[in-house]
Design a protein around this motif. Structure first.
Motif, PDB file in Angstrom:
ATOM      1  N   MET A  49      44.762  45.498  28.337  1.00 27.18           N
ATOM      2  CA  MET A  49      44.663  46.935  28.743  1.00 27.18           C
ATOM      3  C   MET A  49      43.307  47.414  29.478  1.00 27.18           C
ATOM      4  SD  MET A  49      47.736  48.139  28.271  1.00 27.18           S
ATOM      5  CE  MET A  49      47.406  49.855  28.393  1.00 27.18           C
ATOM      6  N   MET A  50      42.287  46.493  28.857  1.00 30.45           N
ATOM      7  CA  MET A  50      41.076  46.594  29.685  1.00 30.45           C
ATOM      8  C   MET A  50      41.028  46.339  30.682  1.00 30.45           C
ATOM      9  SD  MET A  50      38.490  45.825  26.418  1.00 30.45           S
ATOM     10  CE  MET A  50      36.854  46.230  27.478  1.00 30.45           C
ATOM     11  N   LEU A  51      41.528  44.942  31.231  1.00 31.81           N
ATOM     12  CA  LEU A  51      41.457  44.370  32.385  1.00 31.81           C
ATOM     13  C   LEU A  51      42.409  45.276  33.272  1.00 31.81           C
ATOM     14  CD1 LEU A  51      42.084  40.584  31.449  1.00 31.81           C
ATOM     15  CD2 LEU A  51      39.992  41.789  32.467  1.00 31.81           C
ATOM     16  N   ALA A  52      43.708  45.876  32.704  1.00 31.22           N
ATOM     17  CA  ALA A  52      44.432  46.458  33.629  1.00 31.22           C
ATOM     18  C   ALA A  52      43.779  47.884  34.259  1.00 31.22           C
ATOM     19  CB  ALA A  52      45.740  46.900  32.944  1.00 31.22           C
ATOM     20  N   THR A  53      42.889  48.424  33.327  1.00 31.81           N
ATOM     21  CA  THR A  53      42.251  49.606  33.811  1.00 31.81           C
ATOM     22  C   THR A  53      40.837  49.663  34.374  1.00 31.81           C
ATOM     23  OG1 THR A  53      41.236  49.869  31.654  1.00 31.81           O
ATOM     24  CG2 THR A  53      43.277  51.045  31.886  1.00 31.81           C
ATOM     25  N   ALA A  54      40.631  48.143  34.578  1.00 31.30           N
ATOM     26  CA  ALA A  54      39.139  47.931  35.097  1.00 31.30           C
ATOM     27  C   ALA A  54      39.433  48.044  36.746  1.00 31.30           C
ATOM     28  CB  ALA A  54      38.702  46.484  34.724  1.00 31.30           C
ATOM     29  N   PRO A  55      38.491  47.885  37.407  1.00 32.54           N
ATOM     30  CA  PRO A  55      38.411  47.749  38.829  1.00 32.54           C
ATOM     31  C   PRO A  55      39.468  46.639  39.414  1.00 32.54           C
ATOM     32  CG  PRO A  55      36.202  48.242  38.445  1.00 32.54           C
ATOM     33  CD  PRO A  55      36.932  48.143  37.016  1.00 32.54           C
ATOM     34  N   LEU A  56      40.062  46.647  40.484  1.00 30.37           N
ATOM     35  CA  LEU A  56      41.153  45.964  40.775  1.00 30.37           C
ATOM     36  C   LEU A  56      40.314  44.222  41.000  1.00 30.37           C
ATOM     37  CD1 LEU A  56      43.271  47.567  43.515  1.00 30.37           C
ATOM     38  CD2 LEU A  56      43.754  46.997  40.979  1.00 30.37           C
ATOM     39  N   SER A  57      39.172  44.389  41.545  1.00 32.62           N
ATOM     40  CA  SER A  57      38.735  42.990  42.025  1.00 32.62           C
ATOM     41  C   SER A  57      37.133  43.188  42.019  1.00 32.62           C
ATOM     42  CB  SER A  57      39.125  42.292  43.032  1.00 32.62           C
ATOM     43  OG  SER A  57      40.617  42.330  43.166  1.00 32.62           O
ATOM     44  N   PHE A  58      36.426  41.896  41.935  1.00 31.58           N
ATOM     45  CA  PHE A  58      35.003  41.774  42.095  1.00 31.58           C
ATOM     46  C   PHE A  58      34.905  40.822  43.160  1.00 31.58           C
ATOM     47  CE2 PHE A  58      36.113  39.082  38.554  1.00 31.58           C
ATOM     48  CZ  PHE A  58      35.524  37.993  38.714  1.00 31.58           C
ATOM     49  N   ALA A  59      33.686  40.995  43.738  1.00 29.29           N
ATOM     50  CA  ALA A  59      33.354  39.803  44.831  1.00 29.29           C
ATOM     51  C   ALA A  59      33.068  38.485  44.065  1.00 29.29           C
ATOM     52  CB  ALA A  59      32.068  40.283  45.493  1.00 29.29           C
ATOM     53  N   ALA A  60      33.872  37.577  44.587  1.00 33.97           N
ATOM     54  CA  ALA A  60      33.675  36.213  44.176  1.00 33.97           C
ATOM     55  C   ALA A  60      33.083  35.455  45.030  1.00 33.97           C
ATOM     56  CB  ALA A  60      35.358  35.516  43.921  1.00 33.97           C
ATOM     57  N   THR A  61      31.732  35.028  44.607  1.00 37.13           N
ATOM     58  CA  THR A  61      30.697  34.323  45.312  1.00 37.13           C
ATOM     59  C   THR A  61      30.820  32.697  44.863  1.00 37.13           C
ATOM     60  OG1 THR A  61      29.130  34.898  43.907  1.00 37.13           O
ATOM     61  CG2 THR A  61      29.377  36.308  45.751  1.00 37.13           C
ATOM     62  N   THR A  62      31.488  32.378  43.830  1.00 38.58           N
ATOM     63  CA  THR A  62      31.500  30.998  43.577  1.00 38.58           C
ATOM     64  C   THR A  62      32.793  30.603  43.381  1.00 38.58           C
ATOM     65  OG1 THR A  62      31.015  31.517  41.207  1.00 38.58           O
ATOM     66  CG2 THR A  62      29.267  31.276  42.554  1.00 38.58           C
ATOM     67  N   MET A  63      32.937  29.290  43.098  1.00 35.46           N
ATOM     68  CA  MET A  63      34.481  28.827  42.834  1.00 35.46           C
ATOM     69  C   MET A  63      34.938  29.198  41.441  1.00 35.46           C
ATOM     70  SD  MET A  63      35.759  25.197  42.757  1.00 35.46           S
ATOM     71  CE  MET A  63      35.867  24.917  44.614  1.00 35.46           C
ATOM     72  N   LYS A  64      34.074  29.341  40.563  1.00 40.18           N
ATOM     73  CA  LYS A  64      34.303  29.933  39.091  1.00 40.18           C
ATOM     74  C   LYS A  64      34.606  31.291  39.401  1.00 40.18           C
ATOM     75  CE  LYS A  64      32.177  30.553  34.630  1.00 40.18           C
ATOM     76  NZ  LYS A  64      31.098  30.527  33.885  1.00 40.18           N
ATOM     77  N   ASP A  65      33.948  32.150  39.948  1.00 41.75           N
ATOM     78  CA  ASP A  65      34.373  33.506  39.957  1.00 41.75           C
ATOM     79  C   ASP A  65      35.690  33.688  40.628  1.00 41.75           C
ATOM     80  OD1 ASP A  65      31.718  34.302  39.126  1.00 41.75           O
ATOM     81  OD2 ASP A  65      30.975  34.774  40.956  1.00 41.75           O
ATOM     82  N   ALA A  66      36.192  32.859  41.629  1.00 37.89           N
ATOM     83  CA  ALA A  66      37.314  33.010  42.279  1.00 37.89           C
ATOM     84  C   ALA A  66      38.492  32.594  41.222  1.00 37.89           C
ATOM     85  CB  ALA A  66      37.401  32.153  43.533  1.00 37.89           C
ATOM     86  N   VAL A  67      38.338  31.459  40.717  1.00 37.29           N
ATOM     87  CA  VAL A  67      39.343  31.103  39.577  1.00 37.29           C
ATOM     88  C   VAL A  67      39.454  32.242  38.574  1.00 37.29           C
ATOM     89  CG1 VAL A  67      40.084  29.462  38.287  1.00 37.29           C
ATOM     90  CG2 VAL A  67      39.076  28.654  40.316  1.00 37.29           C
ATOM     91  N   GLU A  68      38.253  32.605  37.976  1.00 35.78           N
ATOM     92  CA  GLU A  68      38.556  33.733  37.017  1.00 35.78           C
ATOM     93  C   GLU A  68      39.187  34.982  37.481  1.00 35.78           C
ATOM     94  OE1 GLU A  68      35.310  35.855  33.899  1.00 35.78           O
ATOM     95  OE2 GLU A  68      34.547  34.882  35.876  1.00 35.78           O
ATOM     96  N   GLN A  69      38.978  35.357  38.731  1.00 37.37           N
ATOM     97  CA  GLN A  69      39.592  36.419  39.222  1.00 37.37           C
ATOM     98  C   GLN A  69      41.088  36.341  39.229  1.00 37.37           C
ATOM     99  OE1 GLN A  69      38.362  39.097  39.968  1.00 37.37           O
ATOM    100  NE2 GLN A  69      39.405  40.338  41.807  1.00 37.37           N
ATOM    101  N   THR A  70      41.359  35.233  39.771  1.00 37.82           N
ATOM    102  CA  THR A  70      42.907  34.664  39.781  1.00 37.82           C
ATOM    103  C   THR A  70      43.456  34.573  38.266  1.00 37.82           C
ATOM    104  OG1 THR A  70      42.728  33.602  41.755  1.00 37.82           O
ATOM    105  CG2 THR A  70      44.622  33.102  40.430  1.00 37.82           C
ATOM    106  N   VAL A  71      42.985  33.937  37.540  1.00 40.07           N
ATOM    107  CA  VAL A  71      43.398  33.843  36.107  1.00 40.07           C
ATOM    108  C   VAL A  71      43.651  35.195  35.508  1.00 40.07           C
ATOM    109  CG1 VAL A  71      43.009  32.744  33.528  1.00 40.07           C
ATOM    110  CG2 VAL A  71      42.488  31.451  35.715  1.00 40.07           C
ATOM    111  N   LEU A  72      42.837  36.173  35.493  1.00 39.89           N
ATOM    112  CA  LEU A  72      42.844  37.285  34.911  1.00 39.89           C
ATOM    113  C   LEU A  72      43.752  38.483  35.730  1.00 39.89           C
ATOM    114  CD1 LEU A  72      39.105  38.011  33.813  1.00 39.89           C
ATOM    115  CD2 LEU A  72      40.835  37.071  32.409  1.00 39.89           C
ATOM    116  N   LYS A  73      43.720  38.304  37.001  1.00 41.09           N
ATOM    117  CA  LYS A  73      44.373  39.287  37.781  1.00 41.09           C
ATOM    118  C   LYS A  73      45.769  38.940  38.499  1.00 41.09           C
ATOM    119  CE  LYS A  73      41.634  43.074  37.049  1.00 41.09           C
ATOM    120  NZ  LYS A  73      42.139  44.201  36.389  1.00 41.09           N
TER     121      LYS A  73
END
Length: 605
Positions: free
Chosen positions: A11-35
């Motif tokens: 629920m916290m993820l669902a109400t959080a901002p849609l995305s954050f800037a992914a500057t690293t490969m880890k950030d990009a994968v985390e964004q995908t797995v969560l959202k």
């Protein structure tokens, strides 16, 4: 630290901002797995399966129903002494308790089936997370790949435009051929088309990246994660890791769910026993005034004797469903083995291939530079120059593609062994699986050769390839000429050449470059800074360098200028050649410096 429950976290993820800037490969994968919606759908399916099991488990508990009623009833009597119809009010209420005592093990097997179904959904979530992570890594690498390819295409266009302008000036001055101008025009158009193609490819992979992560790729994307340390060291270790593949685990638990389902359908062969207790309270029953209280306690048995063969047919149907689950597990194993073997082979193949691709670029660069110098003095045609430019462009493209394919192949191996997210220090949405001790874990379900015999990579047998060639005709023996006696040089000159050679072979770049004058004229019209950057990159590559100077001769041109000519035998990890080289030297502030370096025969610089 207090741990958040999965639903609260979601629920916290669902109400959080849609995305954050992914500057690293880890950030990009985390964004995908969560959202990513596909991963979240699998997570919700897993949560729903838990609720579904609770529904089945409710049959273990008693059922209590309360019923209350009130209304007006009309009673028509056919009795002779009854003068007519009568109406009356008939309120009442009842409470009933029903407890299943035995249902032929239907509830037990249904709870077990749904428990294994929940495990199946869990491992499907892990498989979806691994797949989404791999697709994101692929998209991330593709964005970087095509950014480099666009840069190469841009440089290739600039080179062809410069060549075109040079030929156009010659034609306008009356010293060039118009056919060369037409050739340059066509090659320029091709270079521009290649640039446009790569730009279009970059747009497409950026759109794919945005679909997966929910955000367009960042302008400054970090370097890819190095997955090398996480890879298995050999095929034996790789085979040991394969059973952890979540797709295989899901197929195993799907078998157990199908087995429980088949057992569940056999419950109709048994009688069912149920305890019932009921209390009824009512007034004016059948028009007779008064209050009535009825109490009932029963043990009810229900046993079907004949249903047209439906029970037997259903049991056979679900036995076949179990066989289907076995076949799907075997198919999953074959798919995993194939995908893993291809990825593992790609890792070793591309690692070796990168050395050849790098050598191709290096050799083609030297050929291109030599062809341009020869074209300037009329020894090469324009077509020769443009062909080498295109070959260099394709060689650089192949090297870039190979480098990113190599990184992707490593990620593919880790995805098959369920270690990709761990390599990025990430976890799936649900990291702890449900209890799998459901009383029916048949170990044979997992005993299958998912990690059976691995197909060996094809080795390049170079000796056999050469042995199959027809014998060559002997080369003519060149006439041996007497060696030209070496000239007399200042000892400082010969010392400089020796120290220059030692610094080069020892990879002491600062010392090596200090022997060159600030006015050093690099080949191909390049600036000294560009030449120095490329020399640093080449000399600093992995592996040692062996350098041998033979047949050294010296010639002095006055007190402050000289030339040293020698046969240079160069050997490194991925390259070797023998050339005739001349160093032109000049004294600057009392020190000899190299002002020009020429290769007069053999491969060119």
């Amino acid at each position: 630290m207090m741990k958040l429950k999965p639903l609260v976290m979601f629920m916290m993820l669902a109400t959080a901002p849609l995305s954050f800037a992914a500057t690293t490969m880890k950030d990009a994968v985390e964004q995908t797995v969560l959202k990513n919606p596909e991963v979240r759908a699998k997570w919700l399916s897993y949560k729903a399966s838990s609720d579904e099991q609770d529904v089945a488990r409710s049959n273990y508990y008693p059922r209590v129903d309360i019923q209350a009623f009130a209304g007006y009833e009309r009673l028509d009597s056919a009795q002779p002494n009854n003068s007519g119809n009568s109406g009356f009010s008939h309120p009442g209420a009842s409470i009933e308790l029903r407890q299943m005592l035995f249902d032929g093990f239907a509830t037990q097997t249904e709870v077990r089936r749904l428990g294994y179904g929940k495990l199946t959904r869990y491992y499907e979530l892990l498989a979806a997370s691994d797949q989404a992570a791999l697709e994101t890594i692929n998209a991330y690498l593709d964005v970087l790949r095509y950014r480099e390819l666009v840069g190469l295409a841009k440089d290739n266009y600039a080179v062809h435009k410069e060549t075109y302008d040079q030929i156009a000036e010659r034609v306008a001055a009356g010293v060039g051929r118009r056919v060369d101008l037409e050739t340059a025009t066509g090659r320029l158009a091709l270079a521009e088309s290649n640039w446009l193609t790569q730009a279009s490819n970059l747009h497409d992979v950026s759109a794919r990246y945005e679909r997966l992560t929910g955000m367009p790729p960042d302008v400054e994307m970090g370097q890819p994660t190095d997955f090398g340390p996480m890879l298995p060291t050999n095929t034996a270790e790789l085979k040991e890791r394969l059973p952890a593949n979540p797709a295989f685990k899901s197929a195993v638990y799907n078998i157990r769910a199908a087995r429980a389902d088949a057992e569940n359908k056999k419950s109709d062969y048994y009688p069912q026993f149920e305890f019932r207790a009921r209390q009824d309270v009512g007034n004016n029953r059948d028009g007779i005034d008064g209050t009535y209280n009825d109490s009932v306690v029963q043990l009810v048995m229900n046993y079907n004797l004949f249903r047209g063969g439906a029970t037997t047919a259903r049991a056979s149907q679900y036995a076949q469903q179990l066989n289907i689950a076995y076949e799907m597990r075997d198919k999953t194993c074959r798919d995993i083995r194939q995908t893993t073997q291809i990825a593992w082979n790609d890792v070793s193949r591309l690692k070796e291939q990168l050395g050849y691709l790098d050598q191709h670029v290096l050799s083609t660069e030297k050929s291109r530079d030599a062809f341009r110098r020869q074209f300037d003095i009329g020894q090469r045609s324009l077509l020769d120059v443009l062909d080498t430019e295109n070959e260099l462009f394709e060689a650089r493209n192949a090297l870039v593609r190979g480098e990113y394919d190599f990184q992707l192949s490593r990620a593919r191996v880790l995805a098959q062994t369920h270690q990709l997210l761990a390599a990025l220090q990430l976890s799936p949405l649900e990291n702890t699986g449900p209890d799998d001790n459901l009383g029916d874990n048949v170990t044979e379900d997992e005993k299958i050769a998912c990690s059976g015999v691995m197909i060996e990579s094809v080795k390049l047998d170079r000796e056999a390839a050469m042995a199959a060639r027809p014998p060559r005709a002997p080369l003519p023996v060149p006439e041996v000429k007497a060696e030209t006696p070496a000239g007399t040089c200042d000892k400082a000159v010969t010392d400089l050449v020796a120290n220059w050679s030692n610094a080069w072979s020892g990879k002491m770049m600062d010392t090596y470059l200090s022997f060159y004058s600030e006015k050093f004229e690099a080949s191909g019209g390049r600036s000294r800074a560009d030449w120095e950057a490329k020399r640093r990159a080449r000399v600093s590559k992995e592996g040692g360098i062996t350098l041998k100077l033979d047949n050294q001769t010296c010639k002095m041109n006055g007190k402050d200028r000289g030339e040293v000519t020698f046969t240079q035998v160069y050997t490194s990890k991925n390259y070797s050649d023998t050339v005739q080289k001349t160093l032109e030297l000049q004294q600057e502030s009392g020190k000899w410096k190299i002002i020009r370096e020429r290769v007069t025969s053999g491969r060119t610089e």
